[in-house]
Design a protein around this motif. Structure first.
Motif, mmCIF file in Angstrom:
data_model
loop_
_atom_site.group_PDB
_atom_site.id
_atom_site.type_symbol
_atom_site.label_atom_id
_atom_site.label_comp_id
_atom_site.label_asym_id
_atom_site.label_seq_id
_atom_site.Cartn_x
_atom_site.Cartn_y
_atom_site.Cartn_z
ATOM 1 N N PHE A 309 -6.483 -2.172 2.538
ATOM 2 C CA PHE A 309 -6.644 -2.708 1.186
ATOM 3 C C PHE A 309 -6.191 -4.153 1.099
ATOM 4 O O PHE A 309 -5.339 -4.614 1.857
ATOM 5 N N ILE A 310 -6.805 -4.870 0.156
ATOM 6 C CA ILE A 310 -6.438 -6.243 -0.185
ATOM 7 C C ILE A 310 -6.005 -6.249 -1.650
ATOM 8 O O ILE A 310 -6.725 -5.724 -2.517
ATOM 9 N N TYR A 311 -4.850 -6.832 -1.912
ATOM 10 C CA TYR A 311 -4.311 -6.944 -3.270
ATOM 11 C C TYR A 311 -4.405 -8.397 -3.715
ATOM 12 O O TYR A 311 -4.162 -9.312 -2.916
ATOM 13 N N TYR A 312 -4.752 -8.610 -4.965
ATOM 14 C CA TYR A 312 -5.003 -9.975 -5.436
ATOM 15 C C TYR A 312 -3.809 -10.895 -5.302
ATOM 16 O O TYR A 312 -3.963 -12.112 -5.146
ATOM 17 N N ASP A 313 -2.587 -10.351 -5.314
ATOM 18 C CA ASP A 313 -1.384 -11.177 -5.349
ATOM 19 C C ASP A 313 -0.678 -11.262 -3.994
ATOM 20 O O ASP A 313 0.501 -11.593 -3.930
ATOM 21 N N ALA A 314 -1.399 -10.933 -2.910
ATOM 22 C CA ALA A 314 -0.818 -11.000 -1.571
ATOM 23 C C ALA A 314 -1.879 -11.459 -0.578
ATOM 24 O O ALA A 314 -3.053 -11.090 -0.711
ATOM 25 N N PRO A 315 -1.497 -12.239 0.453
ATOM 26 C CA PRO A 315 -2.475 -12.736 1.419
ATOM 27 C C PRO A 315 -2.795 -11.729 2.526
ATOM 28 O O PRO A 315 -3.629 -12.007 3.382
ATOM 29 N N THR A 316 -2.142 -10.572 2.507
ATOM 30 C CA THR A 316 -2.243 -9.612 3.604
ATOM 31 C C THR A 316 -3.440 -8.683 3.448
ATOM 32 O O THR A 316 -4.028 -8.559 2.377
ATOM 33 N N PHE A 317 -3.773 -8.033 4.562
ATOM 34 C CA PHE A 317 -4.759 -6.951 4.584
ATOM 35 C C PHE A 317 -3.984 -5.735 5.064
ATOM 36 O O PHE A 317 -3.717 -5.570 6.257
ATOM 37 N N ASP A 318 -3.592 -4.878 4.137
ATOM 38 C CA ASP A 318 -2.608 -3.831 4.405
ATOM 39 C C ASP A 318 -3.287 -2.491 4.675
ATOM 40 O O ASP A 318 -4.509 -2.359 4.607
ATOM 41 N N VAL A 319 -2.471 -1.462 4.955
ATOM 42 C CA VAL A 319 -2.980 -0.130 5.254
ATOM 43 C C VAL A 319 -2.161 0.905 4.497
ATOM 44 O O VAL A 319 -0.965 0.723 4.249
ATOM 45 N N TYR A 320 -2.839 1.990 4.076
ATOM 46 C CA TYR A 320 -2.147 3.089 3.414
ATOM 47 C C TYR A 320 -2.890 4.374 3.740
ATOM 48 O O TYR A 320 -3.911 4.363 4.432
ATOM 49 N N TYR A 321 -2.388 5.502 3.234
ATOM 50 C CA TYR A 321 -2.902 6.815 3.602
ATOM 51 C C TYR A 321 -3.042 7.669 2.351
ATOM 52 O O TYR A 321 -2.304 7.532 1.391
ATOM 53 N N THR A 322 -4.001 8.596 2.391
ATOM 54 C CA THR A 322 -4.184 9.485 1.254
ATOM 55 C C THR A 322 -4.870 10.761 1.742
ATOM 56 O O THR A 322 -4.976 10.994 2.943
#
Length: 338
Positions: A309-322
């Motif tokens: 995921f990409i969040y508008y307020d961060a420069p990162t491309f992060d990962v999560y689980y569901t």
């Protein structure tokens, strides 16, 4: 302290007497007035909704009001439900509903909708493709760019299945909105319930023939291709959120909220958009204009499934689980370069 308390009591008593003198003996309604309304929608889209949530009184009267949309013969409609077409002109509009009863104070709720045009001339901020692929199943076309060992769709998948076998949903069930943002899919819908691994080894799932849902290794190949640095899938990718998200705008109005930490440079032409997600088996939609999220086809040992995921307020491309079947996000399709 006693003096302050006494003064406060006298003030409240005086207010109560004034209320009685004015003859206003109305009570507060129980519950809250609610209605579903799209956050984003396309110009001219038909919307239908109804008000609910008031418990007492049992039969309030409802009044709908909009001063910038044509919702009926006038700007006021008295009914529990309402149906009308959104404006043909892009912009932000609002509508309010009031629950009213002579013996009660009224309750109200207001909703805003961003009406957008899906015409190419009205959309800006996305990168150009190397080539275009036409999905033979429905005739939809997708921009394609080559990164490393793979070709990637640089638009979110919008395939809706065939016949009764519907796949995915448009955000807020807004017909036509998926033409810009693609559809949201549960992991099971995206992959057909099949996990994959290895470069180009993902399941076809909802993708066209010859294409697949990206595996962990596919994502890692992409990260290396655009950054020149090897990146483990299960880590935060610094700066790639900025490089891979697009500053999309509709008729000049930008969609991502402003943040100095992510200017959505999109130098990779990957065109990450804040398409949001659905949860509770499409019972609730959220995060549009703030998050972009995309599935990986590789299931974890504990049965959870990952997405980036990409969040508008961060420069990162992060990962999560569901989980596999109640959470829904976007899909990109990939294929190995021959």
């Amino acid at each position: 302290m006693r003096t302050v308390a006494a003064l406060a009591f006298l003030f409240l008593a005086a207010a109560a007497c004034k209320k009685d003198d004015d003859g206003d003996e109305r009570e507060n309604m129980s519950g809250s007035v609610n209605f579903d309304f799209p956050t984003y929608a396309v110009a001219g889209q038909r919307v239908e909704t109804y008000a609910s949530g008031v418990r007492v009184p049992a039969d309030p009267e409802y009044m709908w009001v909009s001063h910038d949309m044509e919702i009926g013969p006038t700007d006021t409609v008295y009914s529990q439900s309402i149906a009308f077409n959104l404006p043909e002109e892009a912009g932000e509009y609002s509508i309010s509903v009031f629950a009213m009863s002579p013996e009660y104070y009224s309750l109200t709720k207001t909703a805003d909708v961003h009406v957008i045009s899906v015409e190419d001339k009205d959309i800006s901020g996305t990168g150009r493709a190397d080539e275009v692929f036409e999905d033979p199943r429905d005739g939809e076309s997708y921009d394609v760019v080559s990164y490393g060992s793979l070709q990637w769709f640089t638009q979110n998948l919008r395939y809706s299945g065939t016949g009764a076998d519907t796949l995915g949903r448009a955000y807020d069930n807004s017909d036509g909105l998926d033409m810009v943002f693609g559809r949201l899919y549960t992991w099971n819908e995206a992959t057909g319930g099949v996990s994959g691994s290895g470069l180009g080894g993902g399941p076809q799932g909802a993708c066209p023939d010859g294409w697949s849902v990206p595996t962990v290794e596919d994502w890692e190949d992409l990260a290396y291709a655009v950054s020149g640095v090897e990146a483990d899938f299960y880590s935060v990718w610094d700066s790639l959120g900025n490089l891979m998200s697009a500053p999309i705008a509709f008729s000049g109005n930008t969609m991502w909220p402003y943040s100095p930490d992510n200017v959505h440079a999109n130098t990779t032409r990957w065109n990450g958009l804040p398409a949001g997600n659905a949860r509770d088996s499409y019972g609730y939609y959220e995060n549009i204009a703030e998050y972009g999220m995309w599935w990986a086809a590789s299931e974890l040992e504990n049965g959870m499934v990952p997405y980036r995921f990409i969040y508008y307020d961060a420069p990162t491309f992060d990962v999560y689980y569901t989980d596999r079947d109640s959470y829904a996000v976007s899909v990109r399709c990939v294929r190995v370069i021959e």
